[in-house]
Design a protein around this motif. Structure first.
Motif, short mmCIF file in Angstrom:
data_model
loop_
_atom_site.label_atom_id
_atom_site.label_comp_id
_atom_site.label_asym_id
_atom_site.label_seq_id
_atom_site.Cartn_x
_atom_site.Cartn_y
_atom_site.Cartn_z
N LYS A 73 5.55 4.79 -8.09
CA LYS A 73 4.34 4.71 -7.27
C LYS A 73 4.56 3.64 -6.20
O LYS A 73 4.32 2.46 -6.43
CB LYS A 73 3.13 4.41 -8.15
N THR A 74 5.02 4.08 -5.05
CA THR A 74 5.53 3.15 -4.03
C THR A 74 4.46 2.60 -3.10
O THR A 74 4.76 1.72 -2.29
CB THR A 74 6.61 3.86 -3.19
N THR A 75 3.23 3.08 -3.18
CA THR A 75 2.18 2.56 -2.31
C THR A 75 1.08 1.92 -3.14
O THR A 75 0.91 2.22 -4.33
CB THR A 75 1.57 3.67 -1.45
N THR A 76 0.32 1.05 -2.50
CA THR A 76 -0.81 0.40 -3.17
C THR A 76 -1.82 1.42 -3.66
O THR A 76 -2.37 1.30 -4.77
CB THR A 76 -1.49 -0.59 -2.22
N ALA A 77 -2.07 2.45 -2.86
CA ALA A 77 -3.04 3.48 -3.24
C ALA A 77 -2.63 4.18 -4.53
O ALA A 77 -3.45 4.40 -5.42
CB ALA A 77 -3.20 4.49 -2.11
N PHE A 78 -1.35 4.52 -4.65
CA PHE A 78 -0.87 5.18 -5.86
C PHE A 78 -0.94 4.24 -7.06
O PHE A 78 -1.29 4.66 -8.17
CB PHE A 78 0.57 5.66 -5.67
N ARG A 80 -3.04 1.79 -7.51
CA ARG A 80 -4.43 1.57 -7.92
C ARG A 80 -4.98 2.76 -8.70
O ARG A 80 -5.89 2.61 -9.50
CB ARG A 80 -5.31 1.28 -6.69
N GLU A 90 -4.50 -5.17 -8.08
CA GLU A 90 -4.28 -4.92 -6.66
C GLU A 90 -5.52 -5.32 -5.85
O GLU A 90 -5.41 -5.85 -4.74
CB GLU A 90 -3.95 -3.45 -6.42
N HIS A 99 -0.01 -11.39 -2.91
CA HIS A 99 0.44 -10.61 -4.06
C HIS A 99 1.74 -11.15 -4.65
O HIS A 99 2.41 -10.46 -5.42
CB HIS A 99 0.62 -9.14 -3.67
N LYS A 128 7.61 -6.42 -10.00
CA LYS A 128 7.01 -5.82 -8.81
C LYS A 128 6.58 -6.86 -7.79
O LYS A 128 6.80 -6.68 -6.59
CB LYS A 128 5.81 -4.96 -9.22
N LYS A 213 -12.67 1.27 -5.98
CA LYS A 213 -11.66 0.36 -5.45
C LYS A 213 -12.29 -0.98 -5.04
O LYS A 213 -11.63 -1.82 -4.46
CB LYS A 213 -10.97 0.98 -4.24
#
Length: 222
Positions: A73-78, A80, A90, A99, A128, A213
């Motif tokens: 899961k390479t993005t913050t959205a994924f 979360r 996050e 972070h 991470k 979120k």
């Protein structure tokens, strides 16, 4: 120092204290979630301690799969969307504009699946972000099978562990954030009260709904 004042948003080191559920293994009915449920039914002596402390342990392949899923899961959205704990973490990172170099403390129930989830999250956060410290802890008595044991041992042990971590954060001049996101909803009021009582020392409580979120930061007691 930040530990002597109310918490402020900005660039400083946090000590993030999170309870742990099992959403890191996916939704109920998914392959990994069902595999972890089956694995947790085994009554192997000392398995929870082994999971939290040893480099290799029974169930290691499930640990590797969960860790691999998070790494993908390479993005913050994924991230979360991955689980409740990372959704909150996050959000805390975003709120405090940082972070990196924080501490992460994951409080596990006295269950095999909880210990496995806490180990996955601690190891993932260590690599991470990266973390200055990332650890998983087993809270004796924190389970749902025995209600009396939960009241007499589980809750007191949970609160005691949180107080110990808050004292460590204060000594190190870190701003502590309690995020009671995982599994045991009956413990949320107790952890919230602990955080609100300690807010003058730089402790905050950040809650988040699993489908949201947006962090909710609770005010201290008057």
């Amino acid at each position: 120092p930040c530990c002597n004042t109310q918490i402020r948003k900005g660039h400083y080191i946090l000590s993030i204290i999170s309870t742990v559920g099992t959403s890191v293994f996916g939704r109920p009915g998914t392959t990994l979630n069902e595999a972890v449920r089956d694995f947790a039914k085994q009554n192997t002596p000392n398995i929870e301690v082994d999971i939290l402390t040893k480099p290799s342990f029974q169930g290691y392949e499930l640990y590797q799969q969960a860790l691999s899923d998070l790494r993908a899961k390479t993005t913050t959205a994924f991230l979360r969307d991955a689980c409740a704990e990372l959704n909150a973490i996050e959000g805390i990172h975003l709120e405090h504009n940082s972070h990196k170099n924080h501490e992460y403390h994951f409080l596990s129930s006295q269950t095999t699946s909880g210990s496995l989830a806490a180990r996955v999250l601690a190891d993932f956060c260590r690599e991470k972000y990266p973390a200055t410290k990332s650890r998983a802890y087993r809270v004796e008595g924190l389970q749902v099978e025995n209600e009396r044991n939960f009241r007499i041992k589980g809750l007191p042990n949970l609160v005691q562990r949180v107080y110990e971590l808050l004292d460590e954060a204060k000594t190190a001049q870190l701003a502590a954030v309690i995020t009671p996101t995982g599994r045991f909803k009956a413990a949320i009021p107790y952890l919230t009260l602990v955080g609100m009582l300690r807010q003058a020392e730089g402790v905050s409580v950040s809650c988040i709904h699993e489908s949201s979120k947006n962090l909710i930061s609770l005010a201290g007691l008057p």
